[in-house]
Write an enzyme that holds these catalytic residues in place. Sequence first.
Site, PDB file in Angstrom:
ATOM      1  N   GLN A   1     -20.029  -8.563  11.364  1.00 61.09           N
ATOM      2  CA  GLN A   1     -18.612  -8.842  11.124  1.00 61.09           C
ATOM      3  C   GLN A   1     -18.160  -8.203   9.807  1.00 61.09           C
ATOM      4  O   GLN A   1     -18.887  -8.238   8.815  1.00 61.09           O
ATOM      5  CB  GLN A   1     -18.372 -10.352  11.083  1.00 61.09           C
ATOM      6  CG  GLN A   1     -18.474 -11.021  12.449  1.00 61.09           C
ATOM      7  CD  GLN A   1     -17.291 -10.697  13.346  1.00 61.09           C
ATOM      8  OE1 GLN A   1     -16.245 -10.265  12.894  1.00 61.09           O
ATOM      9  NE2 GLN A   1     -17.468 -10.922  14.643  1.00 61.09           N
TER      10      GLN A   1
ATOM     11  N   CYS B   1     -12.855 -10.596  20.203  1.00 61.39           N
ATOM     12  CA  CYS B   1     -12.066  -9.818  19.245  1.00 61.39           C
ATOM     13  C   CYS B   1     -10.836  -9.213  19.914  1.00 61.39           C
ATOM     14  O   CYS B   1     -10.036  -8.571  19.242  1.00 61.39           O
ATOM     15  CB  CYS B   1     -12.920  -8.721  18.616  1.00 61.39           C
ATOM     16  SG  CYS B   1     -13.581  -7.557  19.822  1.00 61.39           S
TER      17      CYS B   1
ATOM     18  N   ASP C   1     -20.451 -13.058  22.850  1.00 62.94           N
ATOM     19  CA  ASP C   1     -19.613 -12.343  21.885  1.00 62.94           C
ATOM     20  C   ASP C   1     -19.542 -10.893  22.354  1.00 62.94           C
ATOM     21  O   ASP C   1     -20.143 -10.004  21.767  1.00 62.94           O
ATOM     22  CB  ASP C   1     -20.248 -12.451  20.492  1.00 62.94           C
ATOM     23  CG  ASP C   1     -19.383 -11.819  19.403  1.00 62.94           C
ATOM     24  OD1 ASP C   1     -18.266 -11.366  19.713  1.00 62.94           O
ATOM     25  OD2 ASP C   1     -19.841 -11.772  18.244  1.00 62.94           O
TER      26      ASP C   1
ATOM     27  N   CYS D   1       0.832  -1.206   0.000  1.00 60.34           N
ATOM     28  CA  CYS D   1       0.000   0.000   0.000  1.00 60.34           C
ATOM     29  C   CYS D   1       0.869   1.259   0.000  1.00 60.34           C
ATOM     30  O   CYS D   1       1.727   1.410   0.869  1.00 60.34           O
ATOM     31  CB  CYS D   1      -0.908   0.008   1.224  1.00 60.34           C
ATOM     32  SG  CYS D   1      -1.861   1.541   1.366  1.00 60.34           S
TER      33      CYS D   1
ATOM     34  N   GLU E   1     -29.235  -8.101  24.179  1.00 59.80           N
ATOM     35  CA  GLU E   1     -28.478  -7.112  23.409  1.00 59.80           C
ATOM     36  C   GLU E   1     -28.857  -5.718  23.916  1.00 59.80           C
ATOM     37  O   GLU E   1     -30.030  -5.446  24.180  1.00 59.80           O
ATOM     38  CB  GLU E   1     -28.832  -7.255  21.922  1.00 59.80           C
ATOM     39  CG  GLU E   1     -28.436  -6.122  21.016  1.00 59.80           C
ATOM     40  CD  GLU E   1     -26.946  -5.832  21.015  1.00 59.80           C
ATOM     41  OE1 GLU E   1     -26.582  -4.642  20.993  1.00 59.80           O
ATOM     42  OE2 GLU E   1     -26.137  -6.796  21.028  1.00 59.80           O
TER      43      GLU E   1
ATOM     44  N   CYS F   1      -1.142   6.438   6.937  1.00 58.83           N
ATOM     45  CA  CYS F   1      -2.431   5.871   7.341  1.00 58.83           C
ATOM     46  C   CYS F   1      -2.260   4.886   8.500  1.00 58.83           C
ATOM     47  O   CYS F   1      -1.345   4.069   8.490  1.00 58.83           O
ATOM     48  CB  CYS F   1      -3.059   5.156   6.145  1.00 58.83           C
ATOM     49  SG  CYS F   1      -4.532   4.217   6.558  1.00 58.83           S
TER      50      CYS F   1
ATOM     51  N   TYR G   1     -24.930 -10.560  24.173  1.00 59.97           N
ATOM     52  CA  TYR G   1     -24.406  -9.534  23.269  1.00 59.97           C
ATOM     53  C   TYR G   1     -24.745  -9.985  21.845  1.00 59.97           C
ATOM     54  O   TYR G   1     -23.891 -10.079  20.976  1.00 59.97           O
ATOM     55  CB  TYR G   1     -22.885  -9.367  23.422  1.00 59.97           C
ATOM     56  CG  TYR G   1     -22.402  -9.354  24.873  1.00 59.97           C
ATOM     57  CD1 TYR G   1     -22.392  -8.179  25.617  1.00 59.97           C
ATOM     58  CD2 TYR G   1     -21.967 -10.525  25.492  1.00 59.97           C
ATOM     59  CE1 TYR G   1     -21.962  -8.177  26.946  1.00 59.97           C
ATOM     60  CE2 TYR G   1     -21.538 -10.526  26.816  1.00 59.97           C
ATOM     61  CZ  TYR G   1     -21.538  -9.350  27.533  1.00 59.97           C
ATOM     62  OH  TYR G   1     -21.113  -9.359  28.843  1.00 59.97           O
TER      63      TYR G   1
ATOM     64  N   CYS H   1      -8.271   2.373  -0.933  1.00 62.27           N
ATOM     65  CA  CYS H   1      -7.852   1.552   0.209  1.00 62.27           C
ATOM     66  C   CYS H   1      -7.738   0.111  -0.273  1.00 62.27           C
ATOM     67  O   CYS H   1      -8.727  -0.486  -0.717  1.00 62.27           O
ATOM     68  CB  CYS H   1      -8.865   1.644   1.346  1.00 62.27           C
ATOM     69  SG  CYS H   1      -8.500   0.505   2.699  1.00 62.27           S
TER      70      CYS H   1
END
Length: 442
Positions: free
Chosen positions: A271, A395, A368, A81, A324, A89, A300, A177
């Site tokens: 996602q 994550c 999650d 990139c 949620e 960036c 969640y 990008c």
Amino acid sequence: MHAEEKKSLVGEEYEVEIGPVAHGGHCIARTDAGQVLFVRHTLPGERVVARVTEGEEGDRFLRADAVEILSASKDRIEAPCPFAGPGRCGGCDWQHAKPGAQRRLKGEVVAEQLQRLAGLSPEDVGWDGTVMPAEGDKLPAGQVPQWRTRVQYAVDADGHAGLRRHRSHDVERIDHCMIAAEGVSELGIEKRDWSGMASVEAIAATGSQDRQVILTPRPGARLPIVELDRPVSVMRVGEKDGGTHRVHGRPFVRERADGRTHRVGSGGFWQVHPKAADTLVTAVMQGLLPRKGDMALDLYCGVGLFAGALADRLGDKGAVLGIESGKRAVEDARHNLAEFERVRIEQGKVESVLPRTGITEVDLIVLDPPRAGAGRKTVEHLSSLSARRIAYVACDPAALARDLAYFRDGGYRVRSLRVFDLFPMTHHVECVAILEPVAKGA
């Protein structure tokens, strides 16, 4: 100058040997004086000139960029990139590393977090140390997967769209990008004048042709007429309420996963990698092995991805409760799961809603949580519900490790851990841990 004012070290340069990778897209080095440097744009084993980007004398650590490579790692490549590199960036962390090396580095970070925060080795959690690429992402060095189906562009003072620099509000103008999905790139966001906007988010759904842009105007600015290279629906973020409002077209996009269509409204959570939802559902279901008639929790739950997958497999006598906090996500989840009579979605924070349900026992749990993790109180509650298996989708490996330590205190052990590279070129990684109760007397 007051005696207590510390001298800024920004711009200072040090010649250093680079040590191991650390969580956050950088590696660790030390100055001759012993001060710790977190260095970006480098790789373990390299010798570099590191220029300080943040920090003062006496700080516990400094942040720095490798601005000159004196001795390169065999894993180094020229960043594909043109916008990557020191001071440029901040979207990608590992453009300068071969794809296989990126996955190895991510595996080392996960292993280090598990060991440091939970005292767990890869063997303890049934993990062989590999980080799996998503289907279709195994590309030769120099080629970049186009995986990012949601891109948040920042807009500079002249109306040009770009991406933010690392740990900065400054905008790096870009014309393309490389990690953006084709459906985002083909909108041509970077070619337009976005004067008056603070940001433009572009979304290209997976499994449908739905495209959406979400505009955040600067205070008092008028919305532009949005004419892009493909049909899009347009939303705006309200100045007063911060909510997302429809300007033109559908207020949602349709995403496909696990053989079903999911409505995701107002830029709600889904996602980002096109293969991520299916990859994670498969890993969760293979780990949980749901049985007909099971009672399951999906915490969640977002727009109901895992709740729907569970409901599909639990049959008429099974039941799923999803929790949620996001109001719009709950509306979407109820819409997406309307065909299942024995699925209920409750709105609110897990730690306050779950105790109110009066549930004392369940068969399966999926959680999650957001990046911060579930936390001790919620994990203690979940550990008391006698679930046969728990699937934890994470994550952030640090939050995962902390919560796994709490689960251990609650009588659960990790049966298996799988790690997926669903964010190529960045330091982010997705983990699926499957937990089960420790056998009595073990």
